[in-house]
Design a protein around this motif. Structure first.
Motif, PDB file in Angstrom:
ATOM      1  N   UNK A  18       0.741  -1.520   0.160  1.00 29.30           N
ATOM      2  CA  UNK A  18      -0.298  -0.266  -0.106  1.00 29.30           C
ATOM      3  C   UNK A  18       0.765   1.282  -0.003  1.00 29.30           C
ATOM      4  N   UNK A  19       0.523   1.975  -0.665  1.00 32.67           N
ATOM      5  CA  UNK A  19       1.505   3.691  -0.668  1.00 32.67           C
ATOM      6  C   UNK A  19       0.055   4.420  -0.594  1.00 32.67           C
ATOM      7  N   UNK A  20       0.816   5.807   0.230  1.00 33.48           N
ATOM      8  CA  UNK A  20      -0.160   6.448   0.454  1.00 33.48           C
ATOM      9  C   UNK A  20      -0.169   7.985  -1.035  1.00 33.48           C
ATOM     10  N   UNK A  21      -1.418   7.697  -2.223  1.00 34.94           N
ATOM     11  CA  UNK A  21      -0.913   8.925  -2.921  1.00 34.94           C
ATOM     12  C   UNK A  21      -1.221  10.246  -2.217  1.00 34.94           C
ATOM     13  N   UNK A  22      -0.864  11.230  -3.368  1.00 34.76           N
ATOM     14  CA  UNK A  22      -1.171  12.478  -3.260  1.00 34.76           C
ATOM     15  C   UNK A  22      -1.048  13.268  -4.545  1.00 34.76           C
ATOM     16  N   UNK A  23      -2.456  14.106  -4.799  1.00 37.40           N
ATOM     17  CA  UNK A  23      -2.633  14.743  -5.968  1.00 37.40           C
ATOM     18  C   UNK A  23      -3.519  15.876  -6.049  1.00 37.40           C
ATOM     19  N   UNK A  24      -3.006  16.691  -6.469  1.00 37.29           N
ATOM     20  CA  UNK A  24      -3.489  18.009  -6.768  1.00 37.29           C
ATOM     21  C   UNK A  24      -4.378  18.575  -7.595  1.00 37.29           C
ATOM     22  N   UNK A  25      -5.693  19.265  -7.337  1.00 38.93           N
ATOM     23  CA  UNK A  25      -6.690  19.255  -8.064  1.00 38.93           C
ATOM     24  C   UNK A  25      -6.075  20.936  -8.755  1.00 38.93           C
ATOM     25  N   UNK A  26      -7.216  21.266 -10.270  1.00 35.97           N
ATOM     26  CA  UNK A  26      -6.558  21.961 -10.727  1.00 35.97           C
ATOM     27  C   UNK A  26      -8.731  22.730 -10.625  1.00 35.97           C
ATOM     28  N   UNK A  27      -9.027  23.792 -10.651  1.00 36.07           N
ATOM     29  CA  UNK A  27     -10.400  23.942 -10.927  1.00 36.07           C
ATOM     30  C   UNK A  27     -10.438  25.422 -11.361  1.00 36.07           C
ATOM     31  N   UNK A  28     -10.800  26.349 -12.293  1.00 36.45           N
ATOM     32  CA  UNK A  28     -10.605  27.386 -12.652  1.00 36.45           C
ATOM     33  C   UNK A  28     -12.290  27.364 -12.216  1.00 36.45           C
ATOM     34  N   UNK A  29     -12.550  28.868 -11.332  1.00 39.47           N
ATOM     35  CA  UNK A  29     -13.915  29.156 -11.664  1.00 39.47           C
ATOM     36  C   UNK A  29     -14.883  30.240 -12.575  1.00 39.47           C
ATOM     37  N   UNK A  30     -16.169  29.049 -12.905  1.00 38.23           N
ATOM     38  CA  UNK A  30     -16.771  29.860 -14.429  1.00 38.23           C
ATOM     39  C   UNK A  30     -16.006  30.066 -15.750  1.00 38.23           C
ATOM     40  N   UNK A  31     -15.251  28.447 -15.693  1.00 37.53           N
ATOM     41  CA  UNK A  31     -14.805  28.146 -17.241  1.00 37.53           C
ATOM     42  C   UNK A  31     -15.965  27.473 -17.505  1.00 37.53           C
ATOM     43  N   UNK A  32     -16.370  27.730 -18.490  1.00 38.89           N
ATOM     44  CA  UNK A  32     -17.225  26.550 -19.855  1.00 38.89           C
ATOM     45  C   UNK A  32     -16.097  25.587 -20.855  1.00 38.89           C
ATOM     46  N   UNK A  33     -15.288  26.666 -21.303  1.00 35.47           N
ATOM     47  CA  UNK A  33     -14.811  26.406 -22.690  1.00 35.47           C
ATOM     48  C   UNK A  33     -13.351  25.029 -22.428  1.00 35.47           C
ATOM     49  N   UNK A  34     -12.447  25.336 -22.948  1.00 33.75           N
ATOM     50  CA  UNK A  34     -11.089  24.264 -22.850  1.00 33.75           C
ATOM     51  C   UNK A  34      -9.987  25.562 -22.780  1.00 33.75           C
ATOM     52  N   UNK A  35      -9.547  25.145 -21.101  1.00 37.48           N
ATOM     53  CA  UNK A  35      -8.835  25.735 -20.565  1.00 37.48           C
ATOM     54  C   UNK A  35      -7.235  25.213 -20.394  1.00 37.48           C
ATOM     55  N   UNK A  36      -6.566  25.867 -20.006  1.00 38.45           N
ATOM     56  CA  UNK A  36      -5.329  25.222 -19.557  1.00 38.45           C
ATOM     57  C   UNK A  36      -4.206  26.255 -18.998  1.00 38.45           C
ATOM     58  N   UNK A  37      -3.481  25.285 -17.605  1.00 36.25           N
ATOM     59  CA  UNK A  37      -2.582  26.136 -16.984  1.00 36.25           C
ATOM     60  C   UNK A  37      -1.188  25.391 -17.020  1.00 36.25           C
ATOM     61  N   UNK A  38      -0.240  26.709 -16.118  1.00 42.27           N
ATOM     62  CA  UNK A  38       1.163  26.154 -16.925  1.00 42.27           C
ATOM     63  C   UNK A  38       1.982  26.529 -14.948  1.00 42.27           C
ATOM     64  N   UNK A  39       2.841  25.847 -14.954  1.00 47.48           N
ATOM     65  CA  UNK A  39       4.176  26.555 -13.461  1.00 47.48           C
ATOM     66  C   UNK A  39       4.124  25.570 -13.234  1.00 47.48           C
ATOM     67  N   UNK A  40       4.267  25.029 -11.809  1.00 46.69           N
ATOM     68  CA  UNK A  40       4.942  24.362 -11.110  1.00 46.69           C
ATOM     69  C   UNK A  40       4.133  23.628  -9.465  1.00 46.69           C
ATOM     70  N   UNK A  41       4.248  22.908  -8.952  1.00 44.14           N
ATOM     71  CA  UNK A  41       3.366  22.295  -7.530  1.00 44.14           C
ATOM     72  C   UNK A  41       4.630  21.793  -7.240  1.00 44.14           C
ATOM     73  N   UNK A  42       4.406  21.256  -5.340  1.00 48.85           N
ATOM     74  CA  UNK A  42       5.495  20.588  -4.587  1.00 48.85           C
ATOM     75  C   UNK A  42       4.757  20.443  -3.353  1.00 48.85           C
ATOM     76  N   UNK A  43       4.429  19.053  -3.168  1.00 50.30           N
ATOM     77  CA  UNK A  43       3.594  18.583  -2.447  1.00 50.30           C
ATOM     78  C   UNK A  43       5.171  17.997  -0.981  1.00 50.30           C
ATOM     79  N   UNK A  44       4.674  18.283  -0.159  1.00 50.75           N
ATOM     80  CA  UNK A  44       5.380  18.208   0.980  1.00 50.75           C
ATOM     81  C   UNK A  44       4.706  17.555   2.258  1.00 50.75           C
ATOM     82  N   UNK A  45       5.025  16.121   2.727  1.00 47.93           N
ATOM     83  CA  UNK A  45       4.838  15.324   3.861  1.00 47.93           C
ATOM     84  C   UNK A  45       5.484  16.069   4.739  1.00 47.93           C
TER      85      UNK A  45
END
Length: 315
Positions: A56-83
């Motif tokens: 068994x592994x601990x899994x970690x996922x970051x979710x991205x949800x632009x507000x009030x977007x109906x069409x196709x969208x993309x976001x670019x950048x960096x993220x870091x998750x630290x336990x």
């Protein structure tokens, strides 16, 4: 990406902590953090358990949800998750990724095998304390496509109209003295006879966010940041920003985006009499009052008196 402002992200940077409880009950669905924003993008972390033939592994996922977007969208950048390793911080487990979130592909990114679950649950390893795990998430957005969102101002570089500097910790901010002075008498006094000031006892990340608001960058006031903004408003005497926070709390309370208990906590901590009044007026019976004052031990005498006064109306 660390606890200091190391980089400027055109569409915002955010850092938040997520404490996961009841790890033994964690399954493939997992637990979700609260939502945190950069401009008009909401982010949240999901921590779950992934079973493989290796264990068994601990899994970690970051979710991205632009507000009030109906069409196709993309976001670019960096993220870091630290336990976080509570006992030995240098042994904390960190995973970092350059990301591209796309509406037609995936709204989340992360690691299904972030770390082995049994190693995390072994208290001798320093991660699992008081039946809790602590995750820290840092996300910075470099570019967006398909929707409009707030652009953040770069206070880390000297601009054409930057005539003053503010040092907070190890970070130097470049800003326009007149803009800041109009909003804050405290900052105005500090700049009275100098172009370079130093401010103590303030977090540099919070101060950067505070400056964005003073520059009228279109950042949302929300549950995750309203306490910080009210604290900074009190520290630097920015009445207009405090008023905006009150307006948000009233609206969020009336539309049930926040619980009355949270509104009462904010009203008590920041002396917002109208917010306290609104939170109490919506109570219909004694049970409603009990629900609103579950954390009464930490409230002031004045707020408790208002609670008792409202309770007596149901007698």
């Amino acid at each position: 990406m660390s606890k200091t402002i190391a980089d400027y992200y055109e569409f915002g940077r955010n850092e938040f902590t997520f404490v996961v409880n009841d790890i033994e009950k964690l399954d493939s669905t997992g637990q979700n953090s609260s939502h945190y924003a950069t401009g008009d993008i909401d982010w949240h972390l999901n921590v779950c358990v992934n079973s493989t033939f290796k264990g068994k592994y601990l899994s970690a996922f970051l979710f991205c949800s632009p507000v009030d977007v109906a069409s196709a969208w993309k976001t670019f950048g960096q993220f870091r998750i630290v336990l976080e390793n509570i006992e030995r911080p240098k042994q904390s487990i960190a995973r970092q990724m350059d990301f591209s979130f796309e509406s037609e592909e995936a709204e989340n990114r992360g690691w299904s095998t972030f770390t082995k679950l049994d190693e995390v649950l072994d208290e001798a390893n320093g991660f699992y304390k008081n039946k809790k795990l602590t995750f820290r998430v840092i996300v910075g957005v470099k570019k967006v496509e398909g929707f409009e969102t707030a652009k953040y101002f770069n206070f880390l570089e000297k601009g054409e109209y930057s005539d003053g500097t503010i040092t907070v910790g190890n970070t130097k901010f470049y800003a326009n003295k007149m803009i800041l002075s109009v909003h804050s008498p405290v900052i105005s006094n500090l700049f009275a006879n100098t172009d370079d000031i130093k401010i103590e006892d303030v977090d540099s990340l919070e101060f950067n966010e505070f400056l964005q608001f003073l520059y009228a960058v279109a950042i949302r006031i929300e549950k995750a940041n309203v306490d910080m903004i009210l604290r900074m408003s009190a520290r630097f005497d920015t009445y207009g920003l405090k008023l905006s926070c009150e307006q948000y709390l009233k609206y969020a309370l009336n539309t049930k985006q926040i619980e009355p208990e949270f509104a009462i906590q904010m009203a008590d901590k920041h002396e917002l009499k109208d917010i306290l009044k609104n939170a109490l007026e919506s109570a219909n019976n004694v049970d409603d009052i009990k629900e609103r004052f579950k954390g009464y031990e930490d409230l002031s005498v004045g707020t408790l008196k208002q609670m008792i006064k409202k309770t007596l109306t149901f007698a």
